[in-house]
Design a protein around this motif. Structure first.
Motif, PDB file in Angstrom:
ATOM      1  N   GLY A  18       1.029  -0.789   0.246  1.00 29.33           N
ATOM      2  CA  GLY A  18       0.101   0.080   0.137  1.00 29.33           C
ATOM      3  C   GLY A  18       0.704   0.617   0.264  1.00 29.33           C
ATOM      4  O   GLY A  18       2.032   1.623  -0.304  1.00 29.33           O
ATOM      5  N   LEU A  19       0.565   2.114   0.802  1.00 22.41           N
ATOM      6  CA  LEU A  19       0.787   3.748   0.806  1.00 22.41           C
ATOM      7  C   LEU A  19       2.492   3.612   1.429  1.00 22.41           C
ATOM      8  O   LEU A  19       3.410   4.589   0.595  1.00 22.41           O
ATOM      9  CB  LEU A  19       0.293   4.756   1.647  1.00 22.41           C
ATOM     10  N   GLY A  20       2.427   2.680   2.294  1.00 20.44           N
ATOM     11  CA  GLY A  20       3.611   1.996   2.745  1.00 20.44           C
ATOM     12  C   GLY A  20       4.499   1.996   2.261  1.00 20.44           C
ATOM     13  O   GLY A  20       5.700   2.294   2.035  1.00 20.44           O
ATOM     14  N   ALA A  21       4.426   1.033   0.948  1.00 16.81           N
ATOM     15  CA  ALA A  21       5.385   0.467   0.248  1.00 16.81           C
ATOM     16  C   ALA A  21       6.214   1.590  -1.219  1.00 16.81           C
ATOM     17  O   ALA A  21       6.973   1.629  -1.538  1.00 16.81           O
ATOM     18  CB  ALA A  21       4.706  -0.763  -1.269  1.00 16.81           C
ATOM     19  N   SER A 189      -2.066  13.794   5.596  1.00 18.02           N
ATOM     20  CA  SER A 189      -2.686  13.105   5.416  1.00 18.02           C
ATOM     21  C   SER A 189      -3.537  13.115   3.972  1.00 18.02           C
ATOM     22  O   SER A 189      -3.896  14.551   3.458  1.00 18.02           O
ATOM     23  CB  SER A 189      -4.207  14.593   6.313  1.00 18.02           C
ATOM     24  N   GLY A 190      -3.569  12.573   3.978  1.00 13.18           N
ATOM     25  CA  GLY A 190      -4.217  11.719   2.742  1.00 13.18           C
ATOM     26  C   GLY A 190      -6.106  11.628   2.686  1.00 13.18           C
ATOM     27  O   GLY A 190      -6.357  11.161   3.214  1.00 13.18           O
ATOM     28  N   GLY A 191      -6.487  11.597   1.386  1.00 10.57           N
ATOM     29  CA  GLY A 191      -7.543  11.029   1.231  1.00 10.57           C
ATOM     30  C   GLY A 191      -7.773   9.631   0.870  1.00 10.57           C
ATOM     31  O   GLY A 191      -6.307   8.847   1.118  1.00 10.57           O
ATOM     32  N   LEU A 192      -9.134   9.299   0.017  1.00 12.14           N
ATOM     33  CA  LEU A 192      -8.852   7.955  -0.399  1.00 12.14           C
ATOM     34  C   LEU A 192      -8.033   7.628  -1.779  1.00 12.14           C
ATOM     35  O   LEU A 192      -7.938   8.354  -2.229  1.00 12.14           O
ATOM     36  CB  LEU A 192     -10.309   7.217  -0.536  1.00 12.14           C
ATOM     37  N   ALA A 225       0.718  10.943  -2.829  1.00  8.42           N
ATOM     38  CA  ALA A 225       0.671  10.817  -1.562  1.00  8.42           C
ATOM     39  C   ALA A 225       2.236  11.087  -0.961  1.00  8.42           C
ATOM     40  O   ALA A 225       2.849  11.607  -0.012  1.00  8.42           O
ATOM     41  CB  ALA A 225      -0.179   9.713  -0.746  1.00  8.42           C
ATOM     42  N   ALA A 226       3.218   9.724  -1.458  1.00 10.48           N
ATOM     43  CA  ALA A 226       4.645   8.946  -0.517  1.00 10.48           C
ATOM     44  C   ALA A 226       4.777  10.674  -1.364  1.00 10.48           C
ATOM     45  O   ALA A 226       6.195  10.977  -0.302  1.00 10.48           O
ATOM     46  CB  ALA A 226       4.422   8.290  -1.741  1.00 10.48           C
TER      47      ALA A 226
END
Length: 254
Positions: A18-21, A189-192, A225-226
């Motif tokens: 996900g976002l972490g990756a 802070s992201g959204g969906l 976001a990253a």
């Protein structure tokens, strides 16, 4: 003091997917050495580290445990050197599907506590474990991951949103205390996001509604976001701390 991203040693919690990756990949792209933390997603984390190459390595630790988080920092220090930057992205098991979330009449404290343990306790543990090395270096970057649901609570993610709101408070109080040591603390802070494992259960119609109501007319991606996380770690943000940057294509104005 500032430090180019290419010279940083970064721990990203919950980075196996996900976002972490995406965050781990973005830091590696800019030349940083990246510790890909995972709790249970060993296969995904190791595959990501192999894909990135020698500048990344997977490390297992449950961020809810201070002892495990301290072990993580020790292992990263042995392999790469002392961490300069930590990103607290780890998320308790969660599915972004409003129809499947508990409403207030059924919400249990156990559900709330589960989110708080990962979002808040995990952040506290990571800051405490990484602080000594950052203090010695008179440099540190801490980035937490929040949500645009603070401003726009349109779905009943009571447990998730409350935990992230508490994390925002910790982000700001930590920024105040750690600033004199050369350590900045900020939140993205992201959204969906389109699409992660957590958002895969979101109905397609919801993505369409968000896109239609966003000035950019599309849903933000994990890669986008990253890149905002990288900003807070970069020399360009050396005078920025205690801030919450909303990255959702303009859906919500902070």
């Amino acid at each position: 003091m500032s430090l180019p991203i290419k010279d940083q040693i970064v721990i990203v919690s919950g980075a196996g997917r996900g976002l972490g990756a995406a965050i781990a990949t973005a830091f590696a792209r800019e030349g940083a050495r990246v510790a890909i933390n995972y709790r249970a997603s060993r296969q995904q984390a190791e595959a990501l580290a192999e894909k990135i190459g020698s500048g990344a390595k997977a490390f297992q630790a449950d961020m809810r445990s201070l002892a495990e988080t301290e072990r993580l920092v020790e292992e990263v220090t042995t392999h790469f050197g002392a961490p300069t930057t930590v990103v607290h992205n780890a998320l308790a098991d969660f599915s972004f599907n409003g129809d499947a979330r508990s409403k207030l009449d059924a919400l249990s404290w156990a559900e709330m506590a589960m989110q708080l343990e990962t979002a808040l306790q995990g952040a506290l543990n990571l800051i405490q474990a990484a602080r000594p090395a950052m203090e010695r270096a008179a440099f540190g970057r801490v980035v937490t991951i929040g949500t645009n649901l603070f401003q726009n609570p349109v779905v009943p993610y009571h447990d998730y949103t409350a935990a992230k709101a508490a994390l925002l408070s910790l982000t700001r109080t930590a920024a105040a205390e750690l600033g004199p040591l050369g350590i900045t603390v900020n939140m993205v802070s992201g959204g969906l996001l389109r699409t992660t494992d957590a958002s895969s259960a979101t109905p397609e119609a919801v993505f369409d509604i968000i896109a239609a109501n966003t000035p950019l007319r599309r849903v933000t991606t994990p890669d986008e976001a990253a890149d905002a996380v990288l900003f807070f770690a970069s020399p360009w943000a050396r005078a920025v701390t205690g801030q919450n940057l909303i990255v959702d294509g303009g859906l919500v104005f902070g």
